[in-house]
Design a protein around this motif. Structure first.
Motif, PDB file in Angstrom:
ATOM      1  N   THR A 171       0.819  -1.219   0.000  1.00 16.31           N
ATOM      2  CA  THR A 171       0.000   0.000   0.000  1.00 16.31           C
ATOM      3  C   THR A 171       0.849   1.264   0.000  1.00 16.31           C
ATOM      4  O   THR A 171       0.310   2.360   0.058  1.00 16.31           O
ATOM      5  CB  THR A 171      -0.934   0.034   1.229  1.00 16.31           C
ATOM      6  N   GLY A 172       2.161   1.123  -0.040  1.00 16.43           N
ATOM      7  CA  GLY A 172       3.042   2.298  -0.031  1.00 16.43           C
ATOM      8  C   GLY A 172       4.057   2.208   1.081  1.00 16.43           C
ATOM      9  O   GLY A 172       4.529   1.133   1.424  1.00 16.43           O
ATOM     10  N   LYS A 173       4.378   3.366   1.662  1.00 19.66           N
ATOM     11  CA  LYS A 173       5.362   3.419   2.740  1.00 19.66           C
ATOM     12  C   LYS A 173       4.807   4.237   3.896  1.00 19.66           C
ATOM     13  O   LYS A 173       4.013   5.148   3.701  1.00 19.66           O
ATOM     14  CB  LYS A 173       6.671   4.024   2.239  1.00 19.66           C
ATOM     15  N   ASP A 174       5.254   3.892   5.101  1.00 13.40           N
ATOM     16  CA  ASP A 174       4.830   4.655   6.272  1.00 13.40           C
ATOM     17  C   ASP A 174       5.711   5.883   6.444  1.00 13.40           C
ATOM     18  O   ASP A 174       6.587   6.155   5.607  1.00 13.40           O
ATOM     19  CB  ASP A 174       4.804   3.781   7.531  1.00 13.40           C
ATOM     20  N   SER A 175       5.524   6.643   7.525  1.00  9.39           N
ATOM     21  CA  SER A 175       6.262   7.895   7.738  1.00  9.39           C
ATOM     22  C   SER A 175       7.757   7.676   7.922  1.00  9.39           C
ATOM     23  O   SER A 175       8.543   8.604   7.767  1.00  9.39           O
ATOM     24  CB  SER A 175       5.689   8.647   8.943  1.00  9.39           C
ATOM     25  N   ASN A 176       8.181   6.437   8.231  1.00  9.44           N
ATOM     26  CA  ASN A 176       9.610   6.117   8.362  1.00  9.44           C
ATOM     27  C   ASN A 176      10.193   5.542   7.085  1.00  9.44           C
ATOM     28  O   ASN A 176      11.339   5.115   7.072  1.00  9.44           O
ATOM     29  CB  ASN A 176       9.818   5.121   9.516  1.00  9.44           C
TER      30      ASN A 176
END
Length: 195
Positions: free
Chosen positions: A31-36
């Motif tokens: 689904t993409g990447k998180d804030s890190n």
């Protein structure tokens, strides 16, 4: 005591999920990447409609249904809400703790419960209940300790096998199906799945 004799006492059926109500495979959709900057994904599982209808028939017969799984999954939460199961415990590594909570909530003894599993994490609750069931695809260690093994694999109707066997042993399967199909059944068997 035979499997049918054990099944006659059952008032609550508890299922594991992966390998029991699913075939055990886990699918992750990126689904993409998180804030890190770490990759994220959603978990997807497949459930058979046969098991879902079986749970609805069990509910029509007055049996209570519980789910205890080690994993945390939104997919499971949605499906179990859809099926209106009575008890859902996710993230349960020590499954006997959740099993005890269900027994207390339903005011039943462990001998009046069935547990359906497929792998070694299911052995502790299987050892405590009156009717321990292994799926056809279960690990051999689990099959050896089961009172009964389903004719179908997990995710391919094993859940329905258990429900049918219990209700047949209790002499109530035809009555439960008849009530489920009748106009007297005013309780919807499934929800909307959040759709």
């Amino acid at each position: 005591m035979s499997a049918a004799e054990r099944a006659r006492r059952v008032k609550v059926i508890v299922f594991d999920v992966d390998g029991v109500l699913t075939d055990g495979r886990l699918f992750f959709v990126p689904t993409g990447k998180d804030s890190n900057g770490e990759p994220t994904a959603v978990e997807v599982k497949g459930f058979t409609a046969h098991d879902g209808l079986g749970i609805a028939i069990a509910r029509a017969a007055g049996l209570k249904v519980g789910i205890i799984t080690k994993r945390q999954s939104d997919t499971v939460a949605v499906r179990m809400r859809d099926l209106k199961v009575d008890h859902l415990y996710q993230g349960a590594h020590f499954k006997t703790e959740a099993l005890a909570k269900i027994a207390t909530s339903e005011a039943v003894g462990l001998e009046e419960m069935a547990y359906v599993g497929d792998d070694i994490i299911d052995l502790p609750p299987m050892r405590q209940v009156g009717f321990a069931v292994a799926t056809w695809n279960a690990r051999e260690q689990v099959k050896r300790e089961a009172h009964w093994v389903t004719p179908h694999a997990g995710g391919l109707g094993a859940g329905r096998d258990v429900i049918d066997f219990i209700l047949e042993s209790q002499g109530r399967l035809d009555e439960a199906i008849g009530f489920y199909l009748s106009k007297e059944n005013k309780s919807p068997d499934i929800g909307s799945g959040g759709m």
